[in-house]
Design an enzyme around this catalytic site. Structure first.
Site, PDB file in Angstrom:
ATOM      1  N   ASP A  44      -0.042  51.382  86.398  1.00  0.00           N
ATOM      2  CA  ASP A  44      -0.972  51.722  87.483  1.00  0.00           C
ATOM      3  C   ASP A  44      -1.013  50.700  88.622  1.00  0.00           C
ATOM      4  OD1 ASP A  44      -1.554  53.179  85.232  1.00  0.00           O
ATOM      5  OD2 ASP A  44      -3.651  52.563  85.115  1.00  0.00           O
ATOM      6  N   TYR A 103      -6.661  45.415  81.817  1.00  0.00           N
ATOM      7  CA  TYR A 103      -6.357  46.795  82.181  1.00  0.00           C
ATOM      8  C   TYR A 103      -6.802  47.099  83.611  1.00  0.00           C
ATOM      9  CZ  TYR A 103      -4.560  48.538  77.682  1.00  0.00           C
ATOM     10  OH  TYR A 103      -3.794  48.816  76.595  1.00  0.00           O
TER      11      TYR A 103
HETATM   12  C1  FRU Z   1      -3.531  54.555  82.884  1.00  0.00           C
HETATM   13  C2  FRU Z   1      -3.995  53.484  81.909  1.00  0.00           C
HETATM   14  C3  FRU Z   1      -5.394  53.033  82.220  1.00  0.00           C
HETATM   15  C4  FRU Z   1      -5.402  51.646  81.606  1.00  0.00           C
HETATM   16  C5  FRU Z   1      -4.016  51.162  81.914  1.00  0.00           C
HETATM   17  C6  FRU Z   1      -3.442  50.246  80.886  1.00  0.00           C
HETATM   18  O1  FRU Z   1      -2.136  54.624  82.976  1.00  0.00           O
HETATM   19  O2  FRU Z   1      -3.889  53.951  80.588  1.00  0.00           O
HETATM   20  O3  FRU Z   1      -6.400  53.876  81.722  1.00  0.00           O
HETATM   21  O4  FRU Z   1      -6.380  50.833  82.180  1.00  0.00           O
HETATM   22  O5  FRU Z   1      -3.206  52.302  82.029  1.00  0.00           O
HETATM   23  O6  FRU Z   1      -2.225  49.726  81.319  1.00  0.00           O
END
Ligand code: FRU
Length: 481
Positions: A44, A103
């Site tokens: 992300d 995250y």
């Molecule tokens: C979306 C996700 C988020 C999380 C992140 C972890 O792709 O699963 O919900 O914060 O990626 O890398």
């Protein structure tokens, strides 16, 4: 100051970049004008912000292998959304509250302090998940200091509670978080704060079995809420929707609701869910407002768990990229996405033809080929029948004027079979395409629909051909990028 543990992890990540730099750079499929990880896995986009004249894009990053895991925040900056600089690593998963991953999250300007909110992902010794919404701050926009936990999990949700997006409205700060209810509905949950440290839980403003929405997936990730043309738009990534006609064919979805948020009562009255992108690889979009007043969106050109282990780039120790930055506009309740105009800076060696006519034949156009190019087809007039553009023998764009369906086909990189994504389209009048060595983004009718995908053609096949059964006329421009 960063803790010793965080410093150590950061040094290990830099060592990893150095170790694999040659291998990564030798990959033909490295993209030329998209953001990628220096090594390892990118997912992300995080912390998008235009701050003191500089665009910041952070990203979920696993430096040590090409799978998911305890994520870092990598960091890119740019003055023009086109030329990017890799900055120092912003966050590493070092503390008790984020040890299994820093995250996804967002960035704000708090009186000149660049402030990040992110999810601290924690697994206890039995593998049970815990989640903390955390803060980190920076005065120079490059070196971040963690401030620890600002939101703990409220009652009523499972530990799938993450991805805080923060913004200011009037005197208050708001935070929206992706969540799962105890009854396993995906939700978007709102908080309010005066000081960014104490957050009041206002509850779910949208979700499965709320606001007249029926079942709508078991988890919503990466919410983003913003105002556009006097309405509120909520972006979310629902997990667990079943394919329905031409919709929802990727492993997880990404789309939006348009509505009105009452900040006093924390009620969000909204319309139906619309997918943001019609292609294969698009997920976890985030937006920022820039100094020119534009709402700019960048997404991950990937989808969790969707043949990730089959990407050919893994052989070169890297995987995934981000989409081009796109400007959002709301027209009649629908989001339109167009590539930001700054991308025109990349254009070189224009080739143009007007009134290209194709009638029951297939043809190539002198000079219209390549692997790192922009192609713009305008004034498309298809009098009956089907038109088709074949790209490097690996992807095809097909418009069927009888069925009024637009299709993107590609050769699957997982098994070589042909697979497709489609949408209904009343009329096709323009196709604006960005091809990079292994990605394609197609903006249809000035952003009415977009198809985003990775594809992996042979390096030496750079041909593009046009065909129609019926009578097709169009103007075309091509640039090398
Ligand atoms: C979306 C996700 C988020 C999380 C992140 C972890 O792709 O699963 O919900 O914060 O990626 O890398």
């Amino acid at each position: 100051m960063k803790s010793e543990k965080e410093q150590q992890l950061i040094e290990q990540a830099y060592a990893e970049i150095e170790k694999y730099q040659d291998m990564v750079e030798k990959d033909y499929y490295r993209l030329h004008y998209h953001l990628m990880p220096p090594v390892g896995l990118m997912n992300d986009p995080n912390g998008l912000i235009h701050w003191n004249g500089v665009y910041h894009v952070f990203y979920q990053w696993m430096p040590f292998h090409t799978g998911h895991g305890a994520k870092f925040w990598g960091h890119y900056t740019s003055c023009d959304l086109v030329h990017w600089k890799q900055e120092n690593i912003a966050l590493a998963p070092s503390e008790w509250f984020d040890k299994n991953g820093c995250y996804s999250g967002s960035a704000i300007d708090n009186n000149g302090v660049l402030t990040l909110f992110y999810t601290g992902n924690v697994k206890d010794e039995h593998g049970n998940r815990q989640t903390y919404q955390c803060m980190a701050v920076s005065k120079n926009g490059i070196d971040f200091e963690k401030k620890g936990v600002v939101v703990t999990l409220p009652d009523g949700y499972t530990a799938h509670f993450r991805d805080p997006k923060v913004w200011k409205k009037g005197e208050n700060w708001y935070m929206i978080v992706g969540a799962q209810s105890k009854s396993l509905d995906g939700l978007a949950v709102l908080f309010r704060s005066k000081n960014l440290f104490d957050w009041e839980h206002l509850g779910a403003i949208a979700g499965g079995n709320l606001n007249q929405l029926g079942d709508f997936g078991y988890m919503w990730e990466c919410p983003d809420l913003f105002e556009l043309d006097g309405q509120e738009v909520l972006l979310v990534c629902p997990q667990g929707l079943k394919a329905e006609g031409m919709k929802y064919h990727n492993v997880y979805q990404s789309g939006y609701f348009v509505g009105r948020l009452d900040y006093e009562t924390a009620q969000f009255l909204h319309g139906p869910f619309t997918e943001l992108d019609r292609g294969f690889e698009f997920y976890a979009p985030q937006t920022m407002l820039d100094a020119k007043g534009r709402r700019i969106l960048i997404a991950w050109m990937g989808v969790p768990g969707q043949d990730e282990d089959k990407h050919p780039t893994i052989a070169h120790r890297w995987i995934h990229a981000l989409t081009l930055p796109r400007e959002l506009k709301l027209k009649n309740g629908k989001l339109y996405q167009t590539p930001v105009e700054e991308l025109q800076m990349l254009r070189k060696d224009k080739i143009a033809y007007s009134n290209v006519t194709i009638a029951n034949e297939e043809m190539m156009l002198e000079g219209i080929s390549g692997d790192v190019i922009e192609l713009n087809l305008e004034n498309i007039r298809l009098l009956g029948g089907i038109m088709e553009i074949a790209i490097r023998n690996t992807a095809r764009i097909i418009y069927n004027s009888g069925e009024r369906v637009l299709t993107l086909e590609r050769k699957s990189f997982a098994n070589g079979l042909t697979e497709k994504r489609q949408c209904r389209l009343e009329r096709l009048h323009s196709l604006h395409m960005f091809l990079d060595t292994s990605s394609i983004e197609v903006f249809v009718n000035e952003g009415e629909e977009v198809f985003t995908a990775r594809f992996f053609p042979y390096k030496n096949n750079q041909t593009i051909s046009f065909a129609a059964n019926g009578h097709l006329v169009f103007d075309i421009q091509k640039w090398s990028l």
